[in-house]
Scaffold this motif. Structure first.
Motif: not given
Length: 604
Positions: A3-6, A24, A449, A451
């Motif tokens: 998980w990636k924070e925008l 995004h 991945e 987000t």
């Protein structure tokens, strides 16, 4: 899965979190304008051969020749069949319809359907939502004197079938090629109605219903309702089409749809894309999965309300039956968590739900999934399967490669993230090894991945929801945003019968100087085992209803524990901070408001 924070914005909207999400997705200042002001529907005359097809159909009508529509067994095929049948009946054609049986016939035209048409003295076949890949069957029909007109939207190959005419949005110079089969049918029907001499009011009333039917299939067939690409965004007619269809259903639903909505307790005034995706489309699809899709067309096209009530009741019953079959089947299947691929081959699985199961298991653990059940093909035992992917590989290319190298597949088809196939029993074990090894090799080193945007407090959450309301409808091309939120959870309820978990937290709110603590309930459907680790004795006091179930139902303690509910109440002097990853929407099933679909939870 990572998980990636925008954190990147581009000034598309004022709300920071929504700006991060849209940035995004790839939207620009130009393409984002079409979310609020989408383009109008394109003229049917821009669709290659649409004018010629209508002229040919008028000739058959003038000559009093019988036309048979041949559709498909899903919501798109049922909708397309209904649209064409209603339009042709309206202009006094001698017309009927036929739809292949999912299990007996499989997808698309088949020789048995052509033979039946010949026996019934049919002169012309009009396909919808299929036909573009049915080369041999169309040749057979033409050789036996039938006119064949294909309307379809599935990807055509370099060699087209030998039909008299083909109407397809990806053939010719149509401005936007990504419309459903029922949308193509609506274009044909619109042109037929334009040329009709009937009273305008009657045509408008029918056109309204046909618009509503076609709009349903934009959601059910996952057509793109938004385009980040600037050029595509200017010609994407689906967004306006869906918005107009939803508004029409909210204000003046055709009585067939109103009946189905009432039977499913779907609120007319707040009808939206979620109502289609979670209620209407699954009910129509259930008919083709478990019975005969012609029943769904019968329901959508009948003039007799008593017949419609009987059909509608059966449709809703089949949908509930489909849910029960899925639940019972999933209880019998035990996934091997040690493998990197979900490969399930089990006798007795209902063929109509293997695609649903594949999607469910793929969503559960994000692994490429193939579900197979036994069947008979040309007198031989075989296995029919449905595969769903996690976007790391191309399923169709994978199957094609295996077939080219090993010739293990009896039949296959599909696209990148979904595929169907049939394997003879003698080849099953070798195919399993080849498929699993191929998937593992292709996915090696790749990471899924996903987000999210960060929501820090109640004020930001409510502002984010307001932005979501403005941007509806969501779907393919504009997925619902995912947000990370943190709360000090007060109570957790675990429901072992349904496998659901509910988490309750209280937020401090000041309103005109008065302080209150409204509850915010967050559900993780099917996620009991993911929430259970949070429920520790140090922070919570547990109670359950085992004894009450034993007394009420006269069952043993073990039986009661299988369907028990547990409540974990946080101790007053303790904290239980939890991080949530939540798909945030705005919809209505039981009241207007935000919809929070919890995807994952963990201790903060």
């Amino acid at each position: 899965m990572n998980w990636k924070e925008l954190d990147k914005t581009s000034g598309l909207v004022d709300n920071v979190q929504m700006d991060e999400w849209l940035t995004h997705l790839g939207f620009s200042q130009k393409s984002i304008q079409t979310l609020y002001n989408p383009c109008e529907l394109h003229s049917p005359k821009l669709l290659d051969n649409c004018v010629e097809l209508c002229e040919a159909l008028q000739t058959h009508i003038k000559n009093n020749e019988k036309i048979r529509i041949m559709g498909d067994y899903d919501m798109d095929g049922v909708g397309a069949t209904s649209i064409l049948y209603l339009a042709l009946t309206f202009i006094h054609a001698r017309v009927d319809y036929d739809i292949p049986h999912r299990i007996r016939n499989g997808y698309g035209l088949c020789k048995e359907m052509i033979d039946k048409a010949l026996d019934d003295n049919i002169k012309a076949i009009l396909t919808c939502d299929n036909g573009i890949a049915c080369h041999e069957v169309i040749d057979y029909a033409r050789e036996n004197g039938l006119y064949v007109y294909v309307t379809d939207h599935h990807t055509p190959s370099s060699v087209l079938p030998n039909a008299n005419l083909i109407v397809h949005p990806q053939i010719g110079a149509y401005p936007f090629p990504y419309i459903s089969g029922a949308q193509v049918a609506y274009k044909v029907a619109s042109l037929l109605l334009d040329n009709s001499k009937a009273l305008k009011k009657k045509k408008d009333n029918l056109r309204k219903y046909l618009l509503q039917l076609s709009a349903l299939t934009i959601v059910s067939d996952v057509m793109p309702i938004a385009s980040a690409d600037e050029d595509l965004s200017q010609v994407n007619e689906n967004r306006k089409w869906l918005k107009d269809g939803i508004k029409s259903i909210q204000t003046e639903p055709d009585w067939h749809l109103k009946m189905l909505m009432d039977y499913q307790e779907v609120n007319q005034e707040t009808f939206d894309e979620q109502s289609i995706g979670f209620s209407i489309a699954p009910a129509i699809n259930a008919v083709g999965r478990l019975h005969d899709a012609k029943l769904a067309v019968d329901f959508l096209t009948t003039d007799n309300k008593e017949d419609a009530r009987r059909a509608c009741s059966f449709i809703v019953f089949l949908n509930e039956e489909r849910k029960d079959i899925k639940k019972q089947t999933m209880e019998r299947i035990h996934l091997d968590e040690s493998t990197s691929v979900n490969f399930i081959a089990q006798e007795g699985i209902h063929e109509g739900i293997i695609g649903i199961l594949a999607g469910a298991y793929m969503n559960e653990n994000n692994k490429t999934t193939l579900v197979m059940t036994d069947c008979m093909v040309d007198g031989q035992k075989a296995w029919k399967g449905s595969a769903r992917g996690n976007s790391l590989i191309n399923l169709y290319d994978t199957l094609q490669d295996i077939d080219d190298r090993k010739h293990l597949l009896y039949a296959y088809g599909g696209h990148a993230d979904a595929a169907g196939l049939t394997v003879l029993d003698e080849n099953l074990e070798e195919f399993k090894q080849e498929f699993c090894e191929s998937v593992e090799k292709q996915e090696q080193g790749k990471v899924i991945e996903k987000t999210y945007v960060q929501i820090h407090n109640r004020k930001e959450r409510l502002a984010f929801v307001e932005e979501i309301k403005k941007l509806k409808p969501f779907g393919n091309g504009l997925p619902l945003p995912i947000a990370k939120m943190s709360f000090n959870v007060s109570r957790i309820d675990l429901y072992y019968k349904s496998n659901h978990a509910k988490m309750t937290q209280y937020e401090m709110v000041f309103d005109h100087g008065k302080k209150s603590f409204p509850a915010l309930e967050l559900w993780l459907f099917g996620g009991l085992k993911n929430v259970k680790p949070i429920c520790n004795e140090e922070s919570f006091t547990m109670s359950d209803n085992v004894q009450r179930i034993m007394e009420r139902d006269s069952v043993t303690e073990n039986e009661a524990r299988e369907i028990r509910a547990e409540t974990y109440q946080r101790k007053k002097d303790k904290k239980a901070n939890v991080n949530y990853l939540i798909e945030v929407g705005y919809t209505d099933f039981n009241g207007v408001g935000a919809r929070y679909n919890v995807l994952e939870v963990d201790k903060a």
